[in-house]
Design an enzyme around this catalytic site. Structure first.
Site, PDB file in Angstrom:
ATOM      1  CG  HIS A 271      -2.057   0.927   1.107  1.00 17.73           C
ATOM      2  ND1 HIS A 271      -1.970   2.259   1.425  1.00 17.73           N
ATOM      3  CD2 HIS A 271      -3.306   0.712   0.643  1.00 17.73           C
ATOM      4  CE1 HIS A 271      -3.145   2.821   1.179  1.00 17.73           C
ATOM      5  NE2 HIS A 271      -3.968   1.909   0.698  1.00 17.73           N
ATOM      6  CG  ASP A 325      -8.486  -4.753  -2.574  1.00 26.08           C
ATOM      7  OD1 ASP A 325      -9.679  -4.600  -2.293  1.00 26.08           O
ATOM      8  OD2 ASP A 325      -7.810  -3.876  -3.140  1.00 26.08           O
TER       9      ASP A 325
END
Ligand code: ACO
Length: 388
Positions: A271, A325
Site C-alpha cells: 500500500h 483486498d
C-alpha cells in the site's frame, strides 16, 4: 557522457513518481495512519464504527455530514436513502443489454452516465445540488450492482424494498433471498470499511474531474474507472483469482517461488500509505475464516494465510503486508457472489467517500492542475513531410 537535456520547470520542485507524498488539500474526512495501521473517519476508528450497530447509513451520514447522527437524524437519513433506491427502466434496459457482455465495473460506470443523462434538472454546480445527486447515487449503487449480478446469471432484476436497510436490501436484490443476519451484518461491515480512504486514486480522480466544476455524474464515472484497475479496487478480484490459481494450500510455496522468480507483484499486498498491517485486513481475516469454513471453501482462507506468511517473511521488512483486498474476496466468494462483482461492491461503499470529498472541496474549489517535468527536446528542426 551524453549532454544533459535542458529541462523546463525544474526549479526547486521535488518530483516523486505517482505524486508520492504530494499534498492536495486539507480535509477532515478521514485519516490513514500508515505507520500504525489505523483508519479514522472524522475522529472515529473504523473498529468502533463497525461495532457500533449504526450500519453503513451511519457511516455515510458521518462522512457526508461531518457528525455522528442522532437517532432521529439517522432515521430520516436512512429513509431518504431507501426512498431513492429505485432505478429508472432505462437503466434496467441498459443492464439487460450490456450486463452480460462486459465487466460489471464498465456496466456500473455506464449506468451512472445514463443516470446523469436522465436527470433533466438544470443543475447549477453547488453543494446543495451535488448533495442531492450524491444521496441518489449512494442509494442507487446497490440496486445497479445487484441488477448486474442477476442479469449476468440469467435472473430477473429485483426492485428495492425500502423497508429494509441498505446492506440487507443489497444482499436481497443480489441473491433473491433475505440474507441471514450474520451475512447482512458482515456486508454492512464491508461497506463501512470500504467507504472512505484518504486521497486514494479513485477519490483523487473523482476530485480532479469535479474540480473543473463539471457535473457530479462525470466525476463519479471517473472514480469508478480508476477503482476498476488491479492496482486499486480491482485487486480484490485479482487476489481471489490468485487463490483459485494456487488451488491447493500445499502448492502455495511453489506458486510464491515462481511469482518471485518472475518478479511478479502479489495481489492484495502493499500500500502507498500503510507500511504496517492494513487495519481493514485485520478485521476481515477472522471473518474470511468463518465464512470460508461455513461455505466449505476453507482451503481458500488456508491458502491466504500461507501466502501471507510467505510474503510477510520475505517483504514485511519493506512494509509489504496484506491490504483490504486480501481477505475480502474469500468472504464474498463464500457469500456466493461472482468474482468480478467484488469491485462493484467496493464502489457501492466508496460512493460515500467520493461524495463526501467532492462536497468538502467544492466550497473552496480550485482547479487541480499539476505540471510534469518536461524532458523532451526544445529546439527540434522541422522537416516537411515529403522530406522525411
Ligand atoms: N508484491 C510484491 N512486491 C511489492 C508489492 C506486492 N504486492 N507491492 C509493492 N511491492 C514492492 C515493489 O516491487 C517495490 O519494490 P522495489 O522498491 O524493490 O522496486 C516496492 O515494494 C514499492 O512498490 P511500489 O509499487 O513502488 O509501491 P506503490 O506505493 O507505488 O504501490 C501498490 C502501492 C500499487 C498498492 C502496490 O503495493 C501494489 O501494486 N500492490 C498490489 C496490488 C494491490 O493489492 N492493490 C490494492 C491496494 S489497496 C486499494 O487500493 C484498495
Amino acid at each position: 557522457m551524453a549532454e544533459e537535456k535542458p529541462r523546463q520547470f525544474v526549479g526547486k520542485t521535488e518530483f516523486k513518481k505517482g505524486l508520492e507524498g504530494a499534498i492536495t488539500n486539507e480535509s477532515s474526512i478521514s485519516y490513514v495512519d500508515g505507520a500504525n495501521g489505523k483508519l479514522i473517519y472524522r475522529g472515529f476508528s473504523i473498529d468502533d464504527l463497525c461495532a457500533g450497530g449504526g450500519g453503513f447509513e451511519e457511516t455515510a451520514y458521518l462522512l457526508i455530514d461531518g457528525e455522528l447522527p442522532t437517532k432521529a437524524q439517522l432515521g430520516a437519513f436512512s429513509k431518504d436513502l431507501a426512498g431513492r433506491r429505485a432505478i429508472p427502466q432505462e437503466v434496467k434496459d441498459l443492464i439487460i443489454m450490456i450486463g452480460s457482455r462486459t465487466h460489471p465495473m464498465n456496466t456500473l460506470r455506464t449506468a451512472v452516465s445514463v443516470l446523469g443523462c436522465l436527470n433533466t434538472k438544470e443543475f447549477e454546480v453547488n453543494v446543495e445540488n451535488d448533495l442531492d445527486i450524491a444521496m441518489s447515487l449512494t442509494a442507487q449503487f446497490p440496486t445497479v450492482a445487484a441488477a448486474i449480478q442477476r442479469v449476468r446469471n440469467g435472473q430477473s432484476i429485483l426492485d428495492p424494498d425500502p423497508s429494509l436497510g441498505h446492506s440487507e436490501d443489497f444482499m436481497r436484490m443480489m441473491t433473491g433471498e433475505a440474507a441471514d443476519p450474520r451475512t447482512a451484518e458482515v456486508m454492512d461491515m464491508a461497506l463501512i470499511i470500504h467507504a472512505e480512504h484518504g486521497m486514494n486514486a479513485s477519490t483523487f480522480s473523482a476530485m480532479v474531474t469535479n474540480s473543473s466544476l463539471t457535473d457530479m455524474y462525470s466525476s463519479i464515472c471517473a472514480g469508478i474507472g480508476s477503482l476498476k484497475g488491479p492496482l486499486h479496487g480491482g485487486a480484490n478480484e485479482a487476489t481471489l483469482n490468485t487463490f483459485l490459481e494456487i488451488e491447493d494450500p500445499a502448492k502455495t510455496d511453489e506458486w510464491f517461488a515462481a511469482a518471485k522468480e518472475k518478479k511478479q507483484k502479489v495481489m492484495g499486498f502493499g500500500h502507498r500509505v500503510y507500511k504496517a498491517y492494513d487495519p481493514r485486513a485485520v478485521i476481515f481475516d477472522p471473518i474470511a475464516n468463518e465464512f470460508a469454513e461455513r461455505a466449505g471453501s476453507g482451503h481458500l482462507h488456508e491458502i491466504a494465510k500461507k501466502l501471507e506468511a510467505l510474503v510477510v517473511a520475505d517483504l514485511g521488512g519493506k512494509g509489504i503486508f496484506p491490504n483490504v483486498d486480501f481477505f475480502s474476496g474469500v468472504i464474498y466468494n463464500a457469500m456466493g457472489i461472482d468474482t468480478d462483482m467484488f469491485t462493484p461492491i467496493f464502489a457501492v461503499a466508496r460512493i460515500a467517500g467520493w461524495s463526501a470529498r467532492i462536497l468538502e472541496y467544492l466550497p473552496e474549489n480550485r482547479l487541480f492542475r499539476p505540471r510534469a517535468v518536461y524532458v523532451g527536446d526544445l529546439e527540434s528542426n522541422y522537416t516537411p513531410i515529403d522530406q522525411r
